[in-house]
Design an enzyme around this catalytic site. Structure first.
Site, short mmCIF file in Angstrom:
data_model
loop_
_atom_site.label_atom_id
_atom_site.label_comp_id
_atom_site.label_asym_id
_atom_site.label_seq_id
_atom_site.Cartn_x
_atom_site.Cartn_y
_atom_site.Cartn_z
N HIS A 1 -19.02 28.93 15.34
CA HIS A 1 -18.89 28.91 13.88
C HIS A 1 -17.49 28.54 13.41
O HIS A 1 -17.33 28.05 12.29
CB HIS A 1 -19.27 30.28 13.31
CG HIS A 1 -20.68 30.65 13.60
ND1 HIS A 1 -21.74 30.17 12.86
CD2 HIS A 1 -21.22 31.44 14.57
CE1 HIS A 1 -22.88 30.65 13.36
NE2 HIS A 1 -22.59 31.42 14.39
N GLU B 1 -27.82 27.42 12.68
CA GLU B 1 -28.24 28.78 13.06
C GLU B 1 -28.78 29.46 11.81
O GLU B 1 -28.05 30.05 11.04
CB GLU B 1 -27.10 29.59 13.67
CG GLU B 1 -27.65 30.87 14.29
CD GLU B 1 -26.58 31.84 14.78
OE1 GLU B 1 -26.97 32.80 15.47
OE2 GLU B 1 -25.40 31.65 14.47
N ALA C 1 -25.81 39.45 12.18
CA ALA C 1 -24.81 39.20 11.14
C ALA C 1 -25.25 38.10 10.19
O ALA C 1 -24.42 37.50 9.51
CB ALA C 1 -23.48 38.82 11.80
N HIS D 1 -28.45 32.79 21.74
CA HIS D 1 -27.73 33.93 22.35
C HIS D 1 -28.73 34.95 22.94
O HIS D 1 -28.89 36.06 22.45
CB HIS D 1 -26.74 34.60 21.40
CG HIS D 1 -27.16 34.82 19.99
ND1 HIS D 1 -28.34 35.42 19.62
CD2 HIS D 1 -26.52 34.53 18.83
CE1 HIS D 1 -28.42 35.50 18.31
NE2 HIS D 1 -27.33 34.95 17.80
N ASP E 1 -19.15 37.37 27.28
CA ASP E 1 -17.88 38.01 26.99
C ASP E 1 -17.81 39.43 27.53
O ASP E 1 -16.79 40.12 27.37
CB ASP E 1 -17.60 38.01 25.49
CG ASP E 1 -18.68 38.70 24.66
OD1 ASP E 1 -19.69 39.14 25.25
OD2 ASP E 1 -18.53 38.76 23.42
N GLY E 2 -18.88 39.91 28.14
CA GLY E 2 -18.92 41.28 28.64
C GLY E 2 -19.23 42.29 27.56
O GLY E 2 -19.31 43.49 27.84
N HIS F 1 -21.44 41.14 24.38
CA HIS F 1 -22.79 40.73 24.00
C HIS F 1 -23.75 40.81 25.18
O HIS F 1 -24.91 41.19 25.02
CB HIS F 1 -22.79 39.31 23.45
CG HIS F 1 -22.22 39.18 22.08
ND1 HIS F 1 -20.86 39.16 21.85
CD2 HIS F 1 -22.82 39.05 20.87
CE1 HIS F 1 -20.65 39.04 20.55
NE2 HIS F 1 -21.81 38.97 19.94
N ASP G 1 -20.38 31.46 20.45
CA ASP G 1 -20.71 32.08 19.16
C ASP G 1 -19.44 32.59 18.49
O ASP G 1 -19.42 33.63 17.83
CB ASP G 1 -21.73 33.21 19.34
CG ASP G 1 -22.40 33.62 18.03
OD1 ASP G 1 -22.25 32.89 17.02
OD2 ASP G 1 -23.07 34.68 18.00
N ALA H 1 -20.62 41.20 15.51
CA ALA H 1 -20.81 39.98 14.72
C ALA H 1 -20.13 38.82 15.42
O ALA H 1 -18.94 38.57 15.22
CB ALA H 1 -20.23 40.16 13.32
#
Length: 391
Positions: A63, A134, A145, A221, A253-254, A256, A279, A318
């Protein structure tokens, strides 16, 4: 060093067909040439022996970055984000919209095209390869979010209107497959050359598989904002795991997605169908603090972005502040993939998932010389766009 003519020496050059363990990768006039085993006399060499030479990473769900967001509808901001993304290893991206009013989504699409038009020959930043929508065709049960107030049933007519404003840049659109008209939407998008992705959804396994049968090709995701895997109700996660020809996005990212879940998805689908995405939000590359995501305030604290509730407390996660370079290292450290596989999961695979693999994602003769140099430990050292170093 003459950036218009040099040879990259490495024993770890990641090509589309695999890793070349010896040789020289020529770069001339901003493009790759075929790998050679011998140097011409007087050749200038960039010695990367012992290091990974990888395709530039391709982020197909992102984004914003460095304080800028696609929904700002600001072409200059998109280009500023592009420059900083390249410094972090991402050399191509598909700017990603949010669930907002239709008019604002259209303006955002137009601004992405305008950003691309503003670039001169001397611009060095991540290339805009398309646009990912999205939303807004999601359901409130797994809004995450995204703002439910702006959600609607999928509309081919609406996407066509946005595509006009985007000058044809839209390459992928998302939806919740339980929405009325989803099957027809997936089929029409496929005919238009726009890939479809399933997510932010309360769909059953059967509804997910039906959408795939109608043309959907990826999952947004995966694990996040969708029905989970149950042994009697496999949900949308189960549909992602068992539809072998689709692609599953993962935010590694550990936060999500944790390591065991990443390993499970890669084992289920094979690394060739798992695309690493960030994301990332506008707070990527920024210090902790308060920011905005569409209509919502968010707070970045200790590297994690949360929605802010009315009382000021932190709610849902988010988006992320992840970079693909970090995601690659995480996936390898977690034992979910080899280094070569993880590198291709952040370049070749997302490009193929989004239908932009004709212009990015691989080191190939004739393509723009967009590549990364990473240490043996997979720490990013330098990025090149068109043969020009940006980091």
């Amino acid at each position: 060093m003459d950036q218009n003519g040099f040879f990259v020496k490495s024993d770890r050059i990641v090509l589309a067909g695999g890793v070349v363990a010896s040789g020289y990768l020529p770069v001339a006039d901003g493009a790759f040439r075929p790998v050679v085993q011998e140097l011409p006399e007087g050749a200038e060499v960039l010695d990367c022996t012992g290091k990974w030479v990888t395709p530039g990473f391709v982020d197909t769900h992102i984004h914003g970055f460095l304080g800028h967001d696609v929904m700002d509808c600001d072409p200059e901001g998109i280009n500023a984000a592009s420059v900083e993304l390249a410094r972090h290893g991402t050399t191509s991206w598909t700017p990603t919209t949010l669930t907002q009013p239709a008019e604002q989504i259209g303006e955002a699409c137009a601004s992405v095209w305008q950003a691309d038009q503003l670039r001169g020959d001397d611009f060095v930043g991540a290339r805009i390869e398309g646009i990912f929508l999205e939303g807004p065709f999601f359901t409130a049960e797994h809004a995450g979010a995204q703002n439910p107030a702006h959600m609607s049933d999928p509309s081919v007519e609406q996407v066509c209107a946005w595509q006009d404003e985007a000058h044809g840049l839209i390459c992928r659109a998302s939806l919740a497959p339980e929405r009325p008209g989803s099957a027809e939407f997936c089929a029409e998008m496929s005919l238009m050359g726009v890939a479809t992705a399933l997510g932010h959804s309360n769909a059953s396994y059967e509804e997910g598989v039906a959408a795939v049968g109608s043309g959907a090709t990826s999952f947004v995701h995966t694990y996040n904002a969708m029905t989970g895997l149950g042994h009697r109700a496999p949900g949308l996660v189960g549909a992602a795991m068992t539809t072998s020809e689709t692609y599953a996005e993962l935010i590694c990212d550990g936060i999500h997605v944790q390591a065991p879940a990443a390993r499970a998805m890669v084992n289920a689908k094979g690394w060739q169908h798992v695309a690493l995405v960030s994301d990332c939000l506008r707070c990527g590359g920024m210090p902790d603090g308060d920011y905005e995501l569409g209509d919502f305030p968010i707070r970045l604290q200790d590297g994690v972005a949360h929605l802010l509730d009315a009382d000021g407390s932190m709610g849902n996660i988010a988006g992320s502040v992840l970079t693909l370079a970090r995601a690659v290292k995480n996936v390898v450290d977690w034992g979910a993939a080899t280094a070569e596989q993880a590198i291709r999961m952040a370049s070749e695979i997302p490009a193929r998932m989004s239908g932009v693999d004709d212009c990015c994602g691989v080191i190939q003769a004739g393509r723009a010389a967009d590549f990364n140099v990473m240490g043996a430990d997979l720490e990013l050292e330098t990025t090149y766009v068109g043969g020009v170093p940006v980091r």
